[in-house]
Design a protein around this motif. Structure first.
Motif, mmCIF file in Angstrom:
data_model
loop_
_atom_site.group_PDB
_atom_site.id
_atom_site.type_symbol
_atom_site.label_atom_id
_atom_site.label_comp_id
_atom_site.label_asym_id
_atom_site.label_seq_id
_atom_site.Cartn_x
_atom_site.Cartn_y
_atom_site.Cartn_z
ATOM 1 N N ALA A 382 1.819 -15.145 7.131
ATOM 2 C CA ALA A 382 3.148 -14.651 6.788
ATOM 3 C C ALA A 382 3.097 -13.132 6.894
ATOM 4 N N VAL A 383 3.960 -12.576 7.746
ATOM 5 C CA VAL A 383 3.860 -11.152 8.065
ATOM 6 C C VAL A 383 5.204 -10.458 7.861
ATOM 7 N N LEU A 384 5.193 -9.429 7.038
ATOM 8 C CA LEU A 384 6.337 -8.531 6.899
ATOM 9 C C LEU A 384 6.147 -7.367 7.862
ATOM 10 N N ILE A 385 7.212 -6.719 8.286
ATOM 11 C CA ILE A 385 7.129 -5.598 9.231
ATOM 12 C C ILE A 385 7.551 -4.312 8.525
ATOM 13 N N ALA A 386 6.635 -3.346 8.490
ATOM 14 C CA ALA A 386 6.910 -2.064 7.837
ATOM 15 C C ALA A 386 7.449 -1.057 8.847
ATOM 16 N N LYS A 387 8.342 -0.210 8.393
ATOM 17 C CA LYS A 387 8.928 0.799 9.284
ATOM 18 C C LYS A 387 8.116 2.090 9.295
ATOM 19 N N ASP A 388 7.312 2.323 8.233
ATOM 20 C CA ASP A 388 6.432 3.498 8.201
ATOM 21 C C ASP A 388 5.222 3.189 7.325
ATOM 22 N N ARG A 389 4.261 4.100 7.279
ATOM 23 C CA ARG A 389 3.002 3.840 6.564
ATOM 24 C C ARG A 389 3.220 3.631 5.068
ATOM 25 N N ASP A 390 4.097 4.417 4.469
ATOM 26 C CA ASP A 390 4.339 4.265 3.028
ATOM 27 C C ASP A 390 4.915 2.897 2.693
ATOM 28 N N ALA A 391 5.684 2.336 3.633
ATOM 29 C CA ALA A 391 6.321 1.044 3.379
ATOM 30 C C ALA A 391 5.305 -0.089 3.276
ATOM 31 N N VAL A 392 4.113 0.092 3.872
ATOM 32 C CA VAL A 392 3.095 -0.966 3.815
ATOM 33 C C VAL A 392 2.750 -1.285 2.363
ATOM 34 N N ASP A 393 2.433 -0.254 1.593
ATOM 35 C CA ASP A 393 2.070 -0.464 0.186
ATOM 36 C C ASP A 393 3.246 -0.985 -0.624
#
Length: 727
Positions: A382-393
């Motif tokens: 199950a994979v979410l897609i982040a728009k920038d590095r901060d969004a990963v966390d």
């Protein structure tokens, strides 16, 4: 724990063995140890694909072998059909109940297992179906939906009524993860069975900058395309896996399928056949996009598609032909369509008056739980897609590592309370205020917190409304009785406000307006309305300006104008406008047309009953409009459409040949009628026409007699209508 050691019928063990099922999964074994076969109540809150349905089926088969009867409640009609297929063919009689809301359907009593939606079960209780008193095991699938704003109160009251009516009832609740399962288990007096075990390992991560980031590791992907969502798909496809991609809107789902089809370019005869089925089922622009995408192994899935198109997509995906489905979240809530990788691309949703909001964690879990096909995939992702590095966390914190939300009762809502209190009074579950209070004090709502003062006030307000609207009376001594209007509204499964609005507005009118009637029904709480887009505003304003005198409702509001658009769609259907034209003119899908028509068909039927009591001058007008809604025909086809076997297409062809009435059928050249209806149906229709006109059929025309084969009335199948194709 071996299947052979369980106290289930031998025939069921044999079926399981043939499917390769010889041993229970650990969560299933926990259910057995917690008293599954000893008639103990259970709340089973375990991950998707870990075997909840098998637990329920084993318990039901054991109950049936002991002389019991089982009711299996689901939230969706499509899910009811799926479970009906699952349980059939295993030496027990299985029935399904999803139909008209004002029928007792006593025939269902002859089945061992009845699969029904919660709304249909509530309707059966209101109409006092006797067989419900013999139900000894209740299974509630997706029981966490007791917290759903739109259907939670109904599910809660259905469970409460069945427990009250059947004191020895065993209850098994099947659920996804929720934040407060202990509260629900306590209310049900049930053992709580929880587990994190899954048959296929689930890896949850966030994609950013060419890699999927997991806890403690990452997976580098090839990135041949500029779009992250396509690179994730291609990576899975190269491994031979399938993808589900969840997006926030229908338009996004369709756009993704088109882009995916371009990069996949998968070809097969099977895909061509699925594309043909879809093109035949949905002639709208959306249907053409879907058919073209499916030819290349990509598809989309949402409620705007007709049922036949959705079923083709589902079958193609299950059989491994379709590589990817892009879907709105509705797919995650019901159907069993697991995939190697689930991509949650859109994790925010627009809410009117609020803006973009994150989806609930429970919804994310529903989506993520679709990852991993048992016995087919070595793992699921199950994979979410982040728009920038901060969004990963942030995405790890807000979704992957976050606890699921608590579920809360929806019975505190004023309109829900009115509706269900009316049903309790008119069906005899509560005969006075003390009994009403006593029943509600056993609700999930009352069990959650100290709400007695608030509950008492809310019950008082709801009762005042019901008395003032003429639905119940309070007799000397405190006895509460349903009036004939209240009983009618409850049995018709109408919101009290809907029933009152129809009665009051119909009663005021001097002349009938078909458009006014449709708009009135589209204004009621029981009817959904289309969202009013900016592009719709000019059309709606023009209609209001030119046809305002046809409208009966006077309150100008956002709901008023949305109801105008919805009524226009219904009117176009009744005027025989082709579906693809309706879809293009109003920006809706073929499935949306079905949803409008099906809802209005029920509300028109209810209105006919109310009109008969309170506005009998409109009896004929309302019933004629009901027939037009059901069949999608202009008024001129009414004399023909009432003959069994003649649908909108055949009626139009007959009318265009100058055959406009049953009398015309009897005097027409037989070959003209046979050319449209066929030999067998012509014979049946002519017999009906003769009976309807009071004429005797001295001799069935020679042409028909010579070619006809003996046929039973039950074999003369009516022409299919929209309802045969929709959810």
């Amino acid at each position: 724990m071996k299947i052979d050691s369980l106290p289930i019928p031998i025939s069921l063990r044999t079926k399981y063995s043939a499917l390769g099922i010889t041993e229970l999964y650990p969560p299933q074994a926990k259910c057995v140890e917690a008293g599954l076969f000893n008639r103990k109540n259970q709340l089973v809150a375990i991950p998707t694909a870990s075997g909840k349905t098998l637990v329920a089926e084993m318990a039901m088969q054991k109950e049936i072998s002991d002389g019991g009867k089982c009711l299996y409640i689901v939230p969706l009609k499509a899910l009811a059909a799926e479970k009906y297929e699952d349980f059939s063919g295993k030496e027990v009689k299985v029935g399904i109940a999803t139909g008209d809301p004002d029928q007792r359907d006593e025939y269902l009593g002859r089945y061992d297992i009845i699969v029904a939606t919660s709304e249909k079960t509530d309707s059966l209780l209101r109409n006092r179906a006797e067989w419900l008193k013999r139900v000894s095991l209740l299974v509630v699938d997706e029981i966490h939906l007791i917290g759903d704003p739109s259907r939670g109160a109904t599910l809660e009251m259905v469970i409460a009524k069945l427990r009250y009516q059947n004191p020895n009832l065993q209850i098994i609740g099947l659920s996804a993860t929720m934040g407060n399962p202990e509260e629900l288990a306590n209310w049900l007096n049930a053992a709580l069975v929880t587990s994190e075990w899954r048959p296929v390992d689930l890896r949850e991560g966030v994609y950013y900058n060419g890699a999927i980031h997991f806890h403690g590791s990452e997976r580098i992907l090839q990135t041949p395309k500029k779009d992250d969502d396509l690179n994730l798909l291609l990576d899975t496809a190269e491994e031979g896996g399938q993808c589900l991609v969840f997006v926030s809107s229908r338009r996004s789902a369709e756009a993704y399928a088109k882009r995916a089809a371009v990069v996949l370019k998968k070809k097969s005869e099977a895909l061509d056949l699925y594309a043909e089925k879809i093109a035949k089922a949905d002639t709208t622009p959306s249907g053409k996009v879907l058919a073209n995408s499916v030819k290349n192994g990509a598809a989309f899935h949402h409620a705007g598609l007709p049922r036949a198109a959705r079923e083709a997509v589902e079958e193609g995906f299950r059989k491994g032909e379709i590589q990817v489905i892009a879907s709105t979240p509705t797919l995650a809530a019901g159907l069993n369509l697991p995939a190697r990788r689930v991509i949650i691309r859109d994790y925010q949703r627009y809410e009117a008056g609020v803006g973009m909001n994150p989806i609930p964690v429970m919804e994310y879990r529903q989506m993520a739980g679709r990852a991993g096909r048992p016995r087919l995939d070595p793992y699921g992702e199950a994979v979410l897609i982040a728009k920038d590095r901060d969004a990963v966390d942030v995405l790890f914190e807000k979704f992957i590592d976050a606890p699921a939300e608590n579920i809360a009762s929806q019975c505190q809502k004023e309109n829900e309370l009115r509706n269900h209190l009316l049903a309790l009074i008119t069906t005899g579950f509560a005969k006075n205020r003390a009994e009403l209070d006593g029943f509600m004090e056993k609700s999930f709502y009352a069990s959650q917190k100290a709400v007695h003062r608030r509950l008492d006030r809310n019950i008082g307000k709801a009762l005042s409304y019901l008395i003032e609207s003429g639905m119940i009376t309070e007799e000397t001594g405190g006895e509460l009785l349903g009036t004939s209007f209240g009983v009618l509204a409850s049995r018709l499964y109408l919101d009290p406000e809907t029933a009152s609005l129809i009665r009051d507005i119909l009663g005021k009118q001097e002349t009938f307006s078909a458009f006014g009637m449709l708009h009135l029904l589209c204004m009621t709480p029981n009817m959904f309305r289309f969202y009013l887009k900016a592009s719709d505003e000019r059309l709606v304003d023009e209609v209001f300006s030119e046809r305002g005198d046809e409208l009966w409702c006077e309150e100008l509001s956002e709901e008023f104008f949305a109801a105008v658009k919805t009524a226009l769609v219904a009117e176009a259907w009744c005027e025989e406008v082709p579906e693809d034209v309706i879809c293009e003119n109003f920006g809706v899908g073929a499935g949306d047309i079905h949803a409008v028509v099906e809802n209005l068909r029920w509300l028109m039927h209810a209105s006919a009953r109310i009109a008969h009591e309170f506005a009998p001058r409109f009896d004929t007008d309302v019933r004629d409009l009901e027939i037009r809604i059901e069949n999608g025909v202009k008024e001129e086809l009414l004399p023909l459409i009432t003959l069994r076997g003649i649908g909108r297409i055949r009626a139009r062809r007959l009318f265009d040949r100058g055959i406009t009435t049953p009398e015309d059928l009897l005097s027409a050249e037989p070959k003209d009628v046979v050319g449209i209806l066929g030999t067998v149906l012509t014979k049946s229709v002519l017999e009906q026409a003769a009976k309807k006109t009071g004429r005797t059929l001295d001799a069935v025309p020679l042409l028909i007699e010579e070619e006809a084969v003996p046929v039973k009335a039950s074999e003369t199948k009516p022409q299919k209508t929209l309802f045969d194709f929709g959810e």
